[in-house]
Each structure stands twice: as C-alpha cells, then as structure tokens.
Design an enzyme around this catalytic site. Structure first.
Site, PDB file in Angstrom:
ATOM      1  NE  ARG A 104      -4.104  -1.662  -4.552  1.00 15.51           N
ATOM      2  CZ  ARG A 104      -3.564  -1.759  -3.334  1.00 15.51           C
ATOM      3  NH1 ARG A 104      -3.281  -0.683  -2.635  1.00 15.51           N
ATOM      4  NH2 ARG A 104      -3.300  -2.932  -2.808  1.00 15.51           N
TER       5      ARG A 104
ATOM      6  CG  ASP B 257      -1.977  -0.945   1.289  1.00 19.96           C
ATOM      7  OD1 ASP B 257      -2.216  -1.600   0.268  1.00 19.96           O
ATOM      8  OD2 ASP B 257      -2.629  -1.060   2.349  1.00 19.96           O
TER       9      ASP B 257
END
Ligand code: FAD
Length: 306
Positions: A179, A129
């Site tokens: 992402r 992340d």
C-alpha cells in the site's frame, strides 16, 4: 498549522484528556463511523452494497503491556470472523506497535503470524501500517520475515521517505503486497522529501516500478493509498500504457474523505477499498488527519459549534 497539529498528536496530556470532551467526540465523527467494531462493520456492510471494499483498523499505537497486545490480536481475530460471517470484502490493517513491537519483537511476529494465518483462511491480505521513520527499517525487516512464512501479508510504504525506492527494489523478489502512501508523520529533510512536488513525483515513480514488476510477471499487489485524484489518473495512464487492466491496482481511501470520488472510481471499473478506522484511541490519528488538510480544522470547528 501542520507542525502544531503533529505536535499535538504526540502530546501525552492532550492525548489523554482531549478525547474525553464531548465536542471532540462530535468532531471526529466525520472520519470514523463510531468507536466500536460494530459501527465499523456496519459501515463495511453499507460499502459492500455500493461495491466498495473495506479495510478495518482499530486505532491505537505504542501499546505498553503484554495484556493489551494479546487483547488487540484477539480483537482482530474476532473481527475477521465477523467480516467472514457478514460476507464483507474486508481486510485488516495493523500497526506493529499495537501488537507489542516496542516490548518484544519475536512475540509480535508470532501474533502477526496468527493474524496473517487467520486472514489467509478467508483468502484475504493482512496489512501492516507504516509508522514514524524510527520504525521504518525494523518494520521492513519484520515484513520480510513474516512474508516468508505468510505470503498474504501486505506492507504500507511511504513515498515521502528517500529510502523507499531502494526498499521497493529490496522487496520485489518477495512478490510484495504494497500500500503506497505519501506519509503522515513529520520527518526531517535529511530523510524525507519536503515539497508536495517531490513527494508526488516519487509516488508515481514507485507505483510505476511496482506495476512494471507486475507486468514482468511478479505477483505484486499494489494499493494506492491516496485521495490525490491527479496522481491516481497519472498512474492509471501508466498502467494503460503497459497494457495492464484497471484492476491491476487498487485505490484505497480513508472513511469520510472524497466519498464522491470513491463512488465514481467504482463506477468506472476501478477497485476501491475504504479504510474504516474505529476505537477509543483516536486522538493522534485524528490530529494527523487534520494536519493533512488544515481546512479540516475549520470543518471540525463548525461541527462543534453547529
Ligand atoms: C488507505 C490509507 C492508508 C494509510 N496508511 C498510512 C500508513 O500506514 N502510514 C502513514 O504514514 N500514512 C498512512 N496514510 C496517510 C497518508 O500517508 C497521507 O497522509 C494521507 O493519505 C493524505 O495524503 P494524500 O495522499 O491523500 O495526498 P494529499 O496531497 O495530502 O491530498 C490530496 C487531496 O486529497 C484530499 N485530502 C487529503 N487528505 C484529506 C483529509 N484529511 N481531509 C479531507 N481531504 C483530504 C484533499 O482534497 C487534497 O487536496 C494512509 C492513507 C490511506 C488513504
């Protein structure tokens, strides 16, 4: 409202005390199936039956002891065993501060390497992340090192940061797995685009740059981490114009948000992955979800009252 919610996300007193209240637990159910891994895996199994892939993350950030970091790493190893055993097309996504980045970067790299190696056994991507901007450079440098030894690692990049266009160019030679998200933290105008228009424009430009690299033969994997259907459609049109198939990118959305669209996209031949969050430490994450769409505050209040 957005600033207040993001302030609440960072407030230590609220973080410690609010999640204990029954009504808060009840309200958060919209965004997570439960606090334990079993609930998350159960949701993943249901998604599997619908053709939706899964991504799992145990909530928690800025871990403070080595024991907690080791516990987190072992938790994800065990989770990956369960994902494999249940035949779920699932991957895991982790915050570096959960693995001990604030305490010892080298040992965090070793832990992340263990998780990436485990993910590789099942042919899966291990995702990192992206946190607040003070971690951006460190996280990207960390990713470069991890990617050199573990090709199956992926990184989240935030379109609201002005630096991200240069970061994409910097990472392209590594055949990155990216992402792309808009970004969930409060960042100043000096480093981040502030208007929706500017963030969206950058999001499309970054996605197109990654797709172009793919068309030119780079082994780039692109996940669009957004619920913004208009943006997904624009990017799909670009992919089509480049003669790339619908499967040249993946749509990633959060559990409980726009489920109708997740199902529709699957039925139209797109690859969709649902990010399932679970765990006790959900407060800052939940506040960021409310901040993304203050209308959710009304929804949360209705859940509590009703
Ligand atoms: C899979 C995934 C992983 C992520 N990982 C990270 C990360 O590592 N780091 C990071 O900074 N951010 C991360 N995010 C959060 C991201 O940065 C955004 O804050 C979040 O996705 C909301 O922006 P949006 O792209 O959906 O666009 P928006 O413009 O915010 O929303 C577009 C539309 O989607 C719907 N929508 C959006 N959010 C909500 C919501 N909470 N509730 C209900 N409807 C909603 C609304 O209809 C809205 O009009 C992630 C998001 C996803 C989907």
């Amino acid at each position: 409202m957005r600033s207040l919610l993001l302030w609440m996300a960072r407030n230590r007193f609220l973080r410690k005390n609010l999640p204990r209240l029954w009504f808060a637990k009840r309200a958060v159910r919209r965004f997570m199936p439960g606090e334990d891994a079993e609930a998350a895996l159960g949701a993943g199994e249901k998604f599997k039956a619908e053709g939706i892939r899964s991504e799992f993350t145990r909530l928690g950030e800025n871990v403070e002891t080595l024991l907690e970091c080791e516990d987190t790493a072992q938790h994800y190893i065990d989770l990956m065993d369960e994902i494999e055993a249940r035949g779920i097309d699932g991957e895991v996504s982790v915050k570096l501060t959960q693995l001990g980045y604030d305490i010892d970067v080298e040992r965090t790299l070793e832990r992340a390497g263990r998780l990436a190696a485990k993910a590789a056994e099942g042919g899966r991507t291990f995702w990192i992340d992206m946190e607040g901007s003070s971690y951006a450079e460190g996280t990207i440098a960390f990713y470069e090192r991890l990617k050199a030894t573990h090709a199956n690692t992926g990184l989240c990049l935030q379109a609201y940061l002005r630096r991200t266009a240069a970061d994409v160019q910097r990472l392209l030679p590594l055949d990155p797995r990216v992402r792309l998200v808009k970004g969930a933290y409060a960042e100043p105008a000096s480093i981040a685009y502030q208007s929706k228009h500017d963030v969206d424009t950058n999001f499309v430009a970054l996605a197109v740059a990654l797709l172009e690299a793919r068309r030119e033969g780079r082994d780039v994997r692109l996940g669009l981490g957004t619920h913004d259907i208009r943006l997904i459609e624009q990017i799909a049109e670009h992919a089509h114009a480049m003669d790339l198939p619908k499967t040249s990118f993946e749509v990633q959305m959060l559990y409980g948000i726009r489920m109708d669209q997740q199902r529709r996209l699957v039925s139209e031949g797109y690859t969709v992955r649902d990010l399932i969050s679970y765990g006790h430490a959900w407060f800052p994450w939940y506040m960021r979800r409310l901040a993304e769409r203050p209308a959710n505050v009304i929804f949360a209040l209705r859940q509590i009252i009703g």
